[in-house]
Design an enzyme around this catalytic site. Structure first.
Site, PDB file in Angstrom:
ATOM      1  CG  ASP A  26      -1.387   0.820  -1.105  1.00 40.47           C
ATOM      2  OD1 ASP A  26      -2.300   1.262  -1.845  1.00 40.47           O
ATOM      3  OD2 ASP A  26      -1.491   0.755   0.138  1.00 40.47           O
ATOM      4  CE  LYS A  28      -2.709   4.196   0.910  1.00 46.31           C
ATOM      5  NZ  LYS A  28      -3.778   3.304   1.423  1.00 46.31           N
ATOM      6  CG  ASN A  31       1.177   4.778   1.451  1.00 47.30           C
ATOM      7  OD1 ASN A  31       0.926   4.854   2.648  1.00 47.30           O
ATOM      8  ND2 ASN A  31       0.751   3.772   0.697  1.00 47.30           N
TER       9      ASN A  31
END
Length: 211
Positions: A26, A28, A31
């Site tokens: 995940d 992105k 993050n």
């Protein structure tokens, strides 16, 4: 800060995770945290939120058809709900983060599902960053394009490989700039050494033979 420092940080952090056998799944911008001192970026970068991370070699595979991640950063195979994801899914996400960082926008609207599907099937290809902005070196644009390949087999195998690819690109860019600079310096030096042209002599006017 220079974009190069910003994109190299999360790639290096993810490369460490991949070396330890962990796939984030995940990645992105949300993050990726930039460390600061007194409100000024210190150059440090942290990758956070390993909530849906997978440890390679363990029985943590999701059920086929389960989508985990964030559009449009998740890889095409992730969008399709592939059961076994590897480091190349993170490489795609890093490519998308880099593309957005350098272009200042995403190649598709995440809310436009038709465009997203076309992106993941290869019917829509992210424009070349070099064509969008000629200041972005073509070889850097190509490297990020490789990370965004729809087929995982065409991407760098992990973030470490991507990091080395981009490091090679940066070195090639530096060599190119150095060569151009040296060429200009040599030309300027040659101009300085070139002897000045002698001033043209005024035409001689002879006396006419007429009396």
């Amino acid at each position: 800060p220079h974009a190069g420092y910003a994109y190299s940080g999360p790639i290096a952090a993810t490369a460490y995770a991949h070396k330890e056998g962990v796939v984030h799944r995940d990645l992105k911008p949300g993050n990726v945290l930039l460390e600061s001192e007194s409100g000024i970026w210190s150059g440090g970068v942290k990758v956070t939120d390993f909530g849906i991370a997978k440890v390679l070699g363990t029985d943590q595979s999701t059920k086929t058809g389960t989508k985990m991640g964030t559009l449009p950063y998740m890889a095409p195979e992730q969008f399709r709900g592939a059961k076994d994801l590897d480091a190349r899914a993170d490489v795609y996400a890093l490519g998308m983060v880099c593309w957005e960082l350098l272009a200042g926008r995403l190649p598709v609207d995440p809310d436009d599902m038709v465009a997203v599907v076309h992106l993941y099937t290869g019917e829509l290809t992210p424009p070349s960053l070099h064509e969008l902005d000629p200041r972005i070196p073509a070889h850097l644009s190509d490297a990020i394009g490789q990370a965004l390949a729809v087929d995982p087999a065409e991407r760098p195998e992990n973030a470490g490989t991507l990091m080395r690819l981009l490091a090679t690109v940066d070195c090639e860019a530096e060599v190119t700039v150095a060569a151009e600079t040296e060429k200009k310096d040599v030309q300027a030096h040659a101009e300085e050494l070139r002897p000045a042209a002698s001033p043209a002599s005024p035409p001689t006017i002879g006396r006419s033979g007429c009396s």
